[in-house]
Write an enzyme that holds these catalytic residues in place. Sequence first.
Site, mmCIF file in Angstrom:
data_model
loop_
_atom_site.group_PDB
_atom_site.id
_atom_site.type_symbol
_atom_site.label_atom_id
_atom_site.label_comp_id
_atom_site.label_asym_id
_atom_site.label_seq_id
_atom_site.Cartn_x
_atom_site.Cartn_y
_atom_site.Cartn_z
ATOM 1 N N GLU A 118 -25.791 16.200 -3.999
ATOM 2 C CA GLU A 118 -24.832 15.102 -4.006
ATOM 3 C C GLU A 118 -26.174 14.384 -3.284
ATOM 4 O OE1 GLU A 118 -22.125 16.152 -1.811
ATOM 5 O OE2 GLU A 118 -22.563 17.540 -0.925
ATOM 6 N N ASP A 132 -21.258 11.225 -3.484
ATOM 7 C CA ASP A 132 -22.456 11.403 -2.443
ATOM 8 C C ASP A 132 -23.688 10.933 -3.804
ATOM 9 O OD1 ASP A 132 -21.783 11.731 0.045
ATOM 10 O OD2 ASP A 132 -21.241 13.896 -0.663
ATOM 11 N N CYS A 152 -18.489 17.245 -10.295
ATOM 12 C CA CYS A 152 -17.155 17.255 -9.274
ATOM 13 C C CYS A 152 -16.589 16.234 -8.697
ATOM 14 C CB CYS A 152 -17.076 18.348 -8.475
ATOM 15 S SG CYS A 152 -18.348 18.700 -6.549
ATOM 16 N N HIS A 204 0.741 -1.541 0.204
ATOM 17 C CA HIS A 204 -0.041 -0.440 0.071
ATOM 18 C C HIS A 204 0.663 1.421 0.277
ATOM 19 C CE1 HIS A 204 -3.829 -2.301 1.488
ATOM 20 N NE2 HIS A 204 -3.230 -1.773 0.267
HETATM 21 C C1 PEP Z 1 -18.940 13.886 -3.847
HETATM 22 O O1 PEP Z 1 -20.088 14.055 -3.381
HETATM 23 O O2 PEP Z 1 -19.137 14.335 -5.895
HETATM 24 C C2 PEP Z 1 -18.302 15.466 -3.735
HETATM 25 C C3 PEP Z 1 -17.246 16.051 -4.616
HETATM 26 O O3 PEP Z 1 -17.884 15.728 -2.651
HETATM 27 P P1 PEP Z 1 -16.980 14.433 -1.364
HETATM 28 O O4 PEP Z 1 -15.901 14.019 -2.233
HETATM 29 O O5 PEP Z 1 -15.992 15.646 -1.573
HETATM 30 O O6 PEP Z 1 -18.180 14.460 -0.651
HETATM 31 MG MG MG Z 2 -19.738 15.610 -1.291
#
Ligand code: PEP
Ligand code: MG
Length: 841
Positions: free
Chosen positions: A702, A726, A773, A458
């Site tokens: 999300e 999420d 994102c 790892h």
């Molecule tokens: C997501 O939930 O897609 C995100 C970009 O936020 P995080 O991964 O920080 O929860």
């Molecule tokens: Mg998120």
Amino acid sequence: MVGIVIVSHSKQLALGVQELAAQMVQGNIRLAVAAGIEDDDNPLGTDPIQVYEAIASVFSDDGVLVLMDLGSALMSAEMALEFLDEAQRQQVHLCEAPLVEGAIAAVVAAAAGRNIQQVIAEARGALTAKASQLGVVSGQLAVVETQSIASSEDQTHAEYPTKEIQLIVSNRLGLHARPAAQFVATAARFQAQIRVRNITRNTEFVRGDSINQVAILGVRQGHELAIAATGVDADEALAALQALFASNFGEDRTNFEPPSAVRQEITPETDGELSGIAASPGVAIAPIVRYQPPAITITEYHVEDPEAEWQRLQTAIHTAQQEIQTLFSQATIQIGDAEAAIFDAHLLFLEDPVLLEAARQRIWDFYLNAEAAWQAVVNEVANSYRTLEDSYLQERVDDVVDVGQRVLRLLVGNTHSELHLSQPAILVATDLTPSDTAGLDPSQVLGICTTLGSATSHSAIIARTLGIPAVLGVDAEVVLHLEDGTLMALDGESGKAWVEPEPDILNLLAAKREAWQNAQQQARATAHQLAITRDGRQVSVFANIGSISDVQVAVANGAEGVGLLRTEFLYLDRATAPTEEEQFTVYQAIAQVLERRPLIIRTLDIGGDKPLPYLKIGVREANPFLGWRGIRFCLDSPELFKTQLRAILRASAGHNIKVMLPMIATVSEVRAAKQILAEVKVQLRQAGIPFNEAIAVGIMVEVPAAVAVAERLAAEVDFFSIGTNDLSQYVMASDRTNPRVATLVDGLHPAVLRMVQQTIQAAQTAGIWVGLCGELAADPLATAILVGLGLNELSVNPQAIPMLKVAIAQLSLAEAEAIAASALQQDSATDVRALVQQSRS
Ligand code: PEP
Ligand code: MG
């Protein structure tokens, strides 16, 4: 579930078998041991009462299978049956199967919900795989039994046509122990009869719900399998198996091909030249710094109060869990969900009931101090990993040792020695734990050279993710005696290192480094162009970052802005929340590097997988992902929230900064957050502190509720950014950090894609821009779909930017729209992947 009892003369042997079996089915096990006797001088033996108690502890109407080692173990087991009443005795089966192989086969079959007869048949056939591999005829009984079960099943399914698919195995080690167990468990979930054959090795079809039979297929990476399903839910079963393959059985997907997976100690070939394992590519030339964490010395002693000792161990384990949680959160931000899962495994280790019970027993049975008891059980586990035939599993020893040391360090009160470098250097060490490696700063640690380690450890995986060149397994005699400051060069591609290299080597390496850097620069140079499809649609490509150093990498890689600044990094690994001033300085510094490019600062998204010990959230909730996280926590902590908003607003003066609110589920949350923002603005205005009055406010979409009311939310904000990490877990009701449901948390599932589409439509109707994102944005198979769905922006980790731009430039919007429309109509993520792949060929 059928219960299993292991009867052995040796407690250690029985616990080892139990541990191995538990690993196969990830703890989903009903297994008890009756082993050894209460005699300190002569602990080897069996006791009928213990056997009876073990049977009673796993007894149910599903039945119990008892496996014994030899001699008096059989007698004890037979005597134990005498203690049962007649009805119970009928349900308990003493079995002649081999102890280790039999237990594992039985446990896998039991965990898959098979009945007692099938479990017995599996246990009896347990030697078949081994015998077949060694070319010995064996296991006739099992074959006969499984055939008879098969033929009765054949009749059950006779009215249904057989469906068949063919799949290539891409796991690095093929269907080794864990994937094989997953395959069997998945096959067993369905009523349909599953059969599988190895086309590459030209085998016969075998039962897909038998671990022994699947093992006999000898499936290696690249082998092609035919999977046939007959029965009422044949399509679903095949889809589930296909998804399991598509997810790579939840294993690391890295394409990196380690030249050697074994630990090596290698002698130098020429003066000053050292050969080792090429673990992470790249060239480094720098003075060395030796790193040696303080050794932990353990003394074994007798304790008077075992309960107090056990409590002491539990407290240390609890603190270790908190430390690992923090590390896990940081790693999620720095190196991504997939690699951070390494630390999730560390947490699972500390929760392992078998291990904890073994430690507790040592303390109580021998009145042993916590350090000695803990070290002994950790060593046992590490040794059992070392003896496994599977080299990948063997390498998990590093993780076991890492976690074990962490607890020991806490028990003996050693503080961890942080690594502080005064100038960029190559780190020389015996070995680096995954925790050590995750904490390295790539701008300071230019290379890693260790005397132990392997390319699939790892630590090596993390080094590659961080982009630090690494050569492992070099001669300890040479490197561990070097003075700090000695010049070293290493080439992580060829696995060579040079101590005080001769000028010609240095020139050669400098040239190689330059060529490498040039190639990178070339890729980066095109990455600075806008990403425009062949028919003229521009898509903004932004970066997700979690530190100041990330932003430099992002800009160098062609980021047109930051689509997600995860501000959690400011709050982690410390005793109190960051001050307004601290935050302001960081936000301003990042904005300055970006010049006029946009910087989207996400307000604190703590909770869920990112707990904060000093704020006492996340850790104690039954369902942290459904709990007090993100905007929920911030709205309930107005002072903390206002401090952050003040810092963001102050940094917005003269910079292109936007605010983004995470985890929004309702319109009222947005309004409440905007109200607090408005209050902070009033305070700043009154104090005469400059800020951008028109700062844009957006939300992360999300949570499925946000998608459902997206058009209402769009009326409240300036932009949306879809967080598919999420969103996927909430849409699919599958915890994103739970490997057992990892295949469901798939951003390419049409259910998730439809949510993405709805969000985009709502944004377009309202005339606001919408980005994405989540990790999905960096998946090459998703690019066409996401562009086709009409996203304005994609925000990815900085390393992924150049390739994403190239991919967008190769698309035409018309084609992308067609692929997206068709993706929404598919039945599964696997079908979506197949569709995209087909469109490329
Ligand atoms: C997501 O939930 O897609 C995100 C970009 O936020 P995080 O991964 O920080 O929860
Ligand atoms: Mg998120």
